[in-house]
Enzyme design. Structure first.
Site, PDB file in Angstrom:
ATOM      1  N   GLY A 133     -92.393  21.128 -25.038  1.00 48.22           N
ATOM      2  CA  GLY A 133     -93.142  20.340 -24.068  1.00 48.22           C
ATOM      3  C   GLY A 133     -92.597  18.922 -23.971  1.00 48.22           C
ATOM      4  O   GLY A 133     -91.992  18.409 -24.919  1.00 48.22           O
ATOM      5  N   CYS A 134     -92.827  18.281 -22.828  1.00 43.81           N
ATOM      6  CA  CYS A 134     -92.291  16.934 -22.599  1.00 43.81           C
ATOM      7  C   CYS A 134     -92.907  15.923 -23.565  1.00 43.81           C
ATOM      8  O   CYS A 134     -92.190  15.194 -24.266  1.00 43.81           O
ATOM      9  CB  CYS A 134     -92.527  16.512 -21.146  1.00 43.81           C
ATOM     10  N   TYR A 135     -94.234  15.887 -23.631  1.00 44.41           N
ATOM     11  CA  TYR A 135     -94.898  14.975 -24.566  1.00 44.41           C
ATOM     12  C   TYR A 135     -94.523  15.311 -26.011  1.00 44.41           C
ATOM     13  O   TYR A 135     -94.284  14.419 -26.831  1.00 44.41           O
ATOM     14  CB  TYR A 135     -96.419  15.087 -24.430  1.00 44.41           C
ATOM     15  N   THR A 137     -91.870  16.541 -27.184  1.00 42.75           N
ATOM     16  CA  THR A 137     -90.519  16.061 -27.492  1.00 42.75           C
ATOM     17  C   THR A 137     -90.563  14.589 -27.880  1.00 42.75           C
ATOM     18  O   THR A 137     -90.030  14.182 -28.923  1.00 42.75           O
ATOM     19  CB  THR A 137     -89.593  16.266 -26.269  1.00 42.75           C
TER      20      THR A 137
END
Length: 315
Positions: A133-135, A137
């Site tokens: 996931g972006c967050y 990461t």
């Protein structure tokens, strides 16, 4: 040498569009199909300024995706939708690499969790790759270098652009409702909180918010240390951990979202240390559609196919 074929399921979304751009500039990859229910029958070139060719979107069910026997299939679907495609592709037994962009397999031991800068050495040639996931990461990069120094669970405050809420209409991607606004949501138990906690091996507390900008996110993480440290010691930890990583930039000042929008790397910096040396605040920013999704997927695809990890990723 023949190009490797790649297909995208869920190609209409923001991340799908970014993947098309990366694939179009990749010397060793060729798009075999793009699947989208909403755009079925329309030409991809009419929706992408980087793709040239006659490929049209199809509305492909799991059987049709498996029958295409592409070398790589990217699943860019909402959470909970990947399993029928994975099952069909595995049954076709063509050795297809599957990269899943949803959260569906991020907790599955049989899948490689593809955050290369932290877990590159855990890859055992798996054909099933779960894209982080972006967050999650940004959170993990903010904590991993000092994980062994902590006295308490890290607390991360996140703010993302509304592209992170996808294309299905909701309050969190409605520019009118977001105008002059900051929208908190899922303040405990967010999927990326569980994900970061799982892969770091320690509890992380995370509070996400959506802002009126379109792309890019920032995570500010508060870290309490078991014994005092200097700013220099903390910075050395981060620089030592990421010095060879082209897509993680350790910066001195706290980074801004506007500096990473449309860029493929993650910035981590700030490193504010309290007077007693027991509290550190770290800020990480990335483009949620790129290093938070499409760019990371391309790193994983390159590795799985034997290309240089950064092929087609503009540095």
């Amino acid at each position: 040498m023949a190009k490797k074929t790649i297909g995208i399921v869920g190609a209409r979304g923001h991340t799908g569009a970014e993947l098309v751009k990366l694939i179009a500039s990749h010397p060793g990859l060729e798009l075999a199909f793009v699947s989208s229910r909403e755009l079925d029958g329309q030409r991809l070139a009419d929706h992408s300024d980087t793709y040239e060719g006659d490929l049209t979107y199809g509305n492909l069910d799991p059987g049709a995706v498996a029958a295409a026997r592409a070398d790589v299939v990217i699943l860019a679907l909402p959470n909970g939708k990947a399993a029928p495609y994975v099952e069909a592709i595995d049954k076709a037994a063509g050795g297809t690499v599957i990269v899943d962009l949803s959260a569906d397999y991020r907790f599955d031991e049989r899948w490689y969790y593809g955050l290369p800068e932290l877990y590159r050495d855990r890859w055992r040639g798996e054909k099933h790759i779960s894209n982080p996931g972006c967050y999650a990461t940004a959170i993990q990069v903010s904590i991993a270098p000092v994980k062994d120094l902590l006295a308490a669970p890290p607390v991360s405050f996140g703010v993302s652009g509304y592209s992170g809420a996808g294309t299905t209409p909701s309050d969190r991607n409605d520019p009118e409702k977001l105008r002059d606004n900051l929208m908190p949501y899922s303040l405990t138990g967010h999927m990326h909180e569980k994900e970061a906690s799982r892969h770091l091996g320690l509890p992380v507390e995370f509070m996400p918010h959506v802002a009126p900008h379109f792309r890019g996110l920032t995570v500010t993480t508060n870290l309490y240390l078991a014994k005092p440290a200097t700013r220099e010691e903390i910075v050395r930890r981060f620089e030592g951990r990421f010095e060879k990583e082209k897509l993680i930039h350790v910066v001195d000042e706290a980074p801004w979202v506007s500096q990473v929008a449309n860029k493929h790397h993650l910035d981590v910096g700030g490193f504010a240390v309290s007077n007693d040396g027991r509290r550190v605040v770290v800020v990480a920013t990335l483009d949620n559609l790129l290093k938070g999704a499409a760019t990371q997927a391309m790193q994983n695809i390159n590795r799985a196919l034997g290309f240089d990890e950064l092929t087609a990723i503009p540095l």
